[in-house]
Design a protein around this motif. Structure first.
Motif, PDB file in Angstrom:
ATOM      1  N   VAL A 113      -1.389  18.896   9.293  1.00  0.00           N
ATOM      2  CA  VAL A 113      -1.706  17.532   9.692  1.00  0.00           C
ATOM      3  C   VAL A 113      -0.428  16.705   9.554  1.00  0.00           C
ATOM      4  CG1 VAL A 113      -3.088  15.484   9.153  1.00  0.00           C
ATOM      5  CG2 VAL A 113      -4.076  17.771   8.840  1.00  0.00           C
ATOM      6  N   ILE A 114      -0.031  16.063  10.650  1.00  0.00           N
ATOM      7  CA  ILE A 114       1.133  15.168  10.593  1.00  0.00           C
ATOM      8  C   ILE A 114       0.630  13.730  10.654  1.00  0.00           C
ATOM      9  CG2 ILE A 114       3.165  14.300  11.826  1.00  0.00           C
ATOM     10  CD1 ILE A 114       3.841  17.055  12.692  1.00  0.00           C
ATOM     11  N   VAL A 115       0.966  12.968   9.649  1.00  0.00           N
ATOM     12  CA  VAL A 115       0.645  11.550   9.676  1.00  0.00           C
ATOM     13  C   VAL A 115       1.792  10.822  10.363  1.00  0.00           C
ATOM     14  CG1 VAL A 115       0.325   9.490   8.277  1.00  0.00           C
ATOM     15  CG2 VAL A 115      -0.805  11.610   7.636  1.00  0.00           C
ATOM     16  N   ASN A 116       1.448  10.076  11.405  1.00  0.00           N
ATOM     17  CA  ASN A 116       2.463   9.366  12.187  1.00  0.00           C
ATOM     18  C   ASN A 116       2.256   7.855  12.058  1.00  0.00           C
ATOM     19  OD1 ASN A 116       4.632   9.154  14.086  1.00  0.00           O
ATOM     20  ND2 ASN A 116       3.110   8.643  15.648  1.00  0.00           N
ATOM     21  N   GLN A 117       3.321   7.124  12.319  1.00  0.00           N
ATOM     22  CA  GLN A 117       3.302   5.661  12.253  1.00  0.00           C
ATOM     23  C   GLN A 117       2.834   5.184  10.881  1.00  0.00           C
ATOM     24  OE1 GLN A 117       1.931   3.482  15.658  1.00  0.00           O
ATOM     25  NE2 GLN A 117       1.973   5.265  16.972  1.00  0.00           N
ATOM     26  N   HIS A 118       3.304   5.899   9.876  1.00  0.00           N
ATOM     27  CA  HIS A 118       2.929   5.543   8.514  1.00  0.00           C
ATOM     28  C   HIS A 118       3.630   4.246   8.097  1.00  0.00           C
ATOM     29  CE1 HIS A 118       1.848   5.776   4.385  1.00  0.00           C
ATOM     30  NE2 HIS A 118       3.069   6.008   3.968  1.00  0.00           N
ATOM     31  N   GLU A 119       2.845   3.336   7.516  1.00  0.00           N
ATOM     32  CA  GLU A 119       3.438   2.072   7.045  1.00  0.00           C
ATOM     33  C   GLU A 119       3.602   2.161   5.543  1.00  0.00           C
ATOM     34  OE1 GLU A 119       2.325  -1.483   9.119  1.00  0.00           O
ATOM     35  OE2 GLU A 119       1.000  -0.330  10.420  1.00  0.00           O
ATOM     36  N   ASP A 120       4.774   2.637   5.169  1.00  0.00           N
ATOM     37  CA  ASP A 120       4.989   2.930   3.754  1.00  0.00           C
ATOM     38  C   ASP A 120       5.170   1.677   2.917  1.00  0.00           C
ATOM     39  OD1 ASP A 120       7.302   2.479   5.152  1.00  0.00           O
ATOM     40  OD2 ASP A 120       8.424   4.158   4.326  1.00  0.00           O
ATOM     41  N   LYS A 121       5.377   0.531   3.582  1.00  0.00           N
ATOM     42  CA  LYS A 121       5.611  -0.687   2.805  1.00  0.00           C
ATOM     43  C   LYS A 121       4.334  -1.462   2.520  1.00  0.00           C
ATOM     44  CE  LYS A 121      10.456  -1.164   3.739  1.00  0.00           C
ATOM     45  NZ  LYS A 121      10.538   0.019   4.627  1.00  0.00           N
ATOM     46  N   THR A 122       3.224  -1.065   3.131  1.00  0.00           N
ATOM     47  CA  THR A 122       1.983  -1.802   2.874  1.00  0.00           C
ATOM     48  C   THR A 122       1.093  -1.019   1.911  1.00  0.00           C
ATOM     49  OG1 THR A 122       0.711  -0.795   4.664  1.00  0.00           O
ATOM     50  CG2 THR A 122       2.046  -2.718   5.237  1.00  0.00           C
ATOM     51  N   VAL A 123       0.331  -1.782   1.124  1.00  0.00           N
ATOM     52  CA  VAL A 123      -0.582  -1.148   0.172  1.00  0.00           C
ATOM     53  C   VAL A 123      -1.632  -0.348   0.932  1.00  0.00           C
ATOM     54  CG1 VAL A 123      -2.303  -1.565  -1.622  1.00  0.00           C
ATOM     55  CG2 VAL A 123      -0.207  -2.921  -1.555  1.00  0.00           C
ATOM     56  N   SER A 124      -2.158  -0.929   2.028  1.00  0.00           N
ATOM     57  CA  SER A 124      -3.217  -0.215   2.752  1.00  0.00           C
ATOM     58  C   SER A 124      -2.662   1.073   3.362  1.00  0.00           C
ATOM     59  CB  SER A 124      -3.842  -1.099   3.824  1.00  0.00           C
ATOM     60  OG  SER A 124      -2.928  -1.335   4.859  1.00  0.00           O
ATOM     61  N   GLY A 125      -1.425   1.021   3.873  1.00  0.00           N
ATOM     62  CA  GLY A 125      -0.810   2.237   4.425  1.00  0.00           C
ATOM     63  C   GLY A 125      -0.754   3.337   3.383  1.00  0.00           C
ATOM     64  N   ARG A 126      -0.347   2.963   2.173  1.00  0.00           N
ATOM     65  CA  ARG A 126      -0.236   3.984   1.119  1.00  0.00           C
ATOM     66  C   ARG A 126      -1.612   4.479   0.689  1.00  0.00           C
ATOM     67  NH1 ARG A 126       3.971   0.523  -0.740  1.00  0.00           N
ATOM     68  NH2 ARG A 126       2.618  -0.383  -2.322  1.00  0.00           N
ATOM     69  N   THR A 127      -2.586   3.557   0.650  1.00  0.00           N
ATOM     70  CA  THR A 127      -3.939   3.951   0.233  1.00  0.00           C
ATOM     71  C   THR A 127      -4.540   4.931   1.236  1.00  0.00           C
ATOM     72  OG1 THR A 127      -4.204   1.773  -0.724  1.00  0.00           O
ATOM     73  CG2 THR A 127      -6.218   3.054  -0.422  1.00  0.00           C
ATOM     74  N   TRP A 128      -4.460   4.579   2.529  1.00  0.00           N
ATOM     75  CA  TRP A 128      -5.006   5.472   3.561  1.00  0.00           C
ATOM     76  C   TRP A 128      -4.311   6.825   3.523  1.00  0.00           C
ATOM     77  CZ3 TRP A 128      -9.273   3.561   4.166  1.00  0.00           C
ATOM     78  CH2 TRP A 128      -9.547   2.312   4.687  1.00  0.00           C
ATOM     79  N   HIS A 129      -3.007   6.762   3.327  1.00  0.00           N
ATOM     80  CA  HIS A 129      -2.234   8.011   3.284  1.00  0.00           C
ATOM     81  C   HIS A 129      -2.779   8.925   2.194  1.00  0.00           C
ATOM     82  CE1 HIS A 129       1.081  10.426   1.580  1.00  0.00           C
ATOM     83  NE2 HIS A 129       1.363  10.657   2.839  1.00  0.00           N
ATOM     84  N   ASP A 130      -3.026   8.341   1.010  1.00  0.00           N
ATOM     85  CA  ASP A 130      -3.500   9.162  -0.103  1.00  0.00           C
ATOM     86  C   ASP A 130      -4.904   9.698   0.165  1.00  0.00           C
ATOM     87  OD1 ASP A 130      -1.103   8.643  -1.232  1.00  0.00           O
ATOM     88  OD2 ASP A 130      -1.837   7.178  -2.710  1.00  0.00           O
ATOM     89  N   GLU A 131      -5.751   8.857   0.787  1.00  0.00           N
ATOM     90  CA  GLU A 131      -7.112   9.313   1.097  1.00  0.00           C
ATOM     91  C   GLU A 131      -7.098  10.446   2.111  1.00  0.00           C
ATOM     92  OE1 GLU A 131     -10.297   6.788   1.741  1.00  0.00           O
ATOM     93  OE2 GLU A 131      -9.679   5.259   0.297  1.00  0.00           O
TER      94      GLU A 131
END
Ligand SMILES: Nc1ncnc2c1ncn2[C@@H]1O[C@H](COP(=O)(O)OP(=O)(O)OP(=O)(O)O)[C@@H](O)[C@H]1O
Ligand SMILES: [Mg+2]
Length: 265
Positions: free
Chosen positions: A187-205
């Motif tokens: 699974v490749i996560v694309n357009q990741h917003e590493d500077k936002t809290v929601s981006g990091r939260t979704w990424h971890d989920e």
């Protein structure tokens, strides 16, 4: 050895399948691979950037290969890509959409037309990347049936919001009925917003959801960066862009390529 065949899929639109196909193809060319990219999407977005020359609306392409109505073989339609070592199975005009409709009503064997057509040329390439359309239709089923492995491209948003469960069900069904050897390369996560809290939260989920299904989560995610789309639109590799940021991003694609290729050996 025949080429590894990888399909890049997600039925959600605009998530980065074409962009990822393009930049992975560049990474593969830089590794000295002979690469074929297949534009398995009636939109023809990949063709517009990956083909060396602009295509005529009526030029033969994937639609002609897949249709029972046209005589062309895969070899007849392949065109040179923008880099040495890259070839393209192009899509232009509207005909691939018509062929999708033809496949819906076609009989036995309709799922395997792309697989059969690619077998004609697979010995001439090391890697074949299939850029799928944002749907789970007969074209995507053909892509999954032709592939040895699938790469799921997604956003760093909720697993369910991306329809990933539905995509995985489709992959299972293709495996069961048409292509028992099909694996999920990652699974490749694309357009990741590493500077936002929601981006990091979704990424971890998403990471946890992938883990719970035994899917490999390719790290690091591909961040959202203007240079990724600028390079695509200019039909340039990130390594050709000339900025340190672009070069570093190109290296992420190279790492992902290595991980993906390692799945089938
Ligand atoms: N990591 C990224 N950073 C910034 N922009 C990106 C990134 N990835 C993709 N884009 C941009 O997002 C848009 C959609 O990407 P792309 O066309 O690759 O998606 P897709 O999944 O192939 O879409 P479709 O489902 O319509 O085929 C494009 O304009 C692309 O340039
Ligand atoms: Mg696309």
């Amino acid at each position: 050895m025949p080429a590894r065949i990888i399909a890049l899929c997600n039925q959600k639109g605009g998530i980065g399948k074409t962009t990822t196909t393009f930049h992975l193809a560049r990474a593969a060319v830089l590794h000295g691979r002979r690469v074929l990219v297949v534009d398995n999407d009636p939109q023809g977005n990949l063709t517009a950037v990956a083909a060396a020359d602009e295509l005529a609306e009526d030029q033969a392409g994937l639609a002609d290969v897949l249709s029972a109505q046209a005589p062309e073989t895969m070899r007849d339609v392949i065109v040179p890509g923008v880099w040495p070592g890259l070839d393209v199975v192009p899509t232009s005009g509207v005909t691939l959409g018509y062929v999708r409709d033809e496949l819906v009503v076609a009989g036995a064997g309709r799922e395997s037309r792309l697989r059969g057509a690619l077998s004609e040329v697979a010995g001439e390439y090391d890697l074949i990347l299939i850029d799928c359309a944002p749907s789970l239709d007969q074209l995507t089923i053909n892509g999954l049936t032709a592939a040895g492995a699938v790469v799921v491209v997604t956003h760093s948003k909720l697993f369910s919001a991306n329809g990933l469960a539905q995509l995985l069900d489709t992959i299972d069904s293709v495996r069961q009925h048409y292509n028992p050897a099909l694996s999920v390369a990652g699974v490749i996560v694309n357009q990741h917003e590493d500077k936002t809290v929601s981006g990091r939260t979704w990424h971890d989920e998403l990471h946890a959801a992938a883990d719970s299904r035994g899917l490999r989560f390719l790290s690091p995610p591909i961040p959202k960066r203007v240079v990724i789309s600028d390079a695509l639109e200019a039909a340039k590799g990130l390594d050709e862009w000339g900025s340190a940021e672009a070069t570093a991003l190109g290296a992420i694609y190279a790492d992902h390529l290595t991980a993906i290729e390692g799945v089938q050996s």
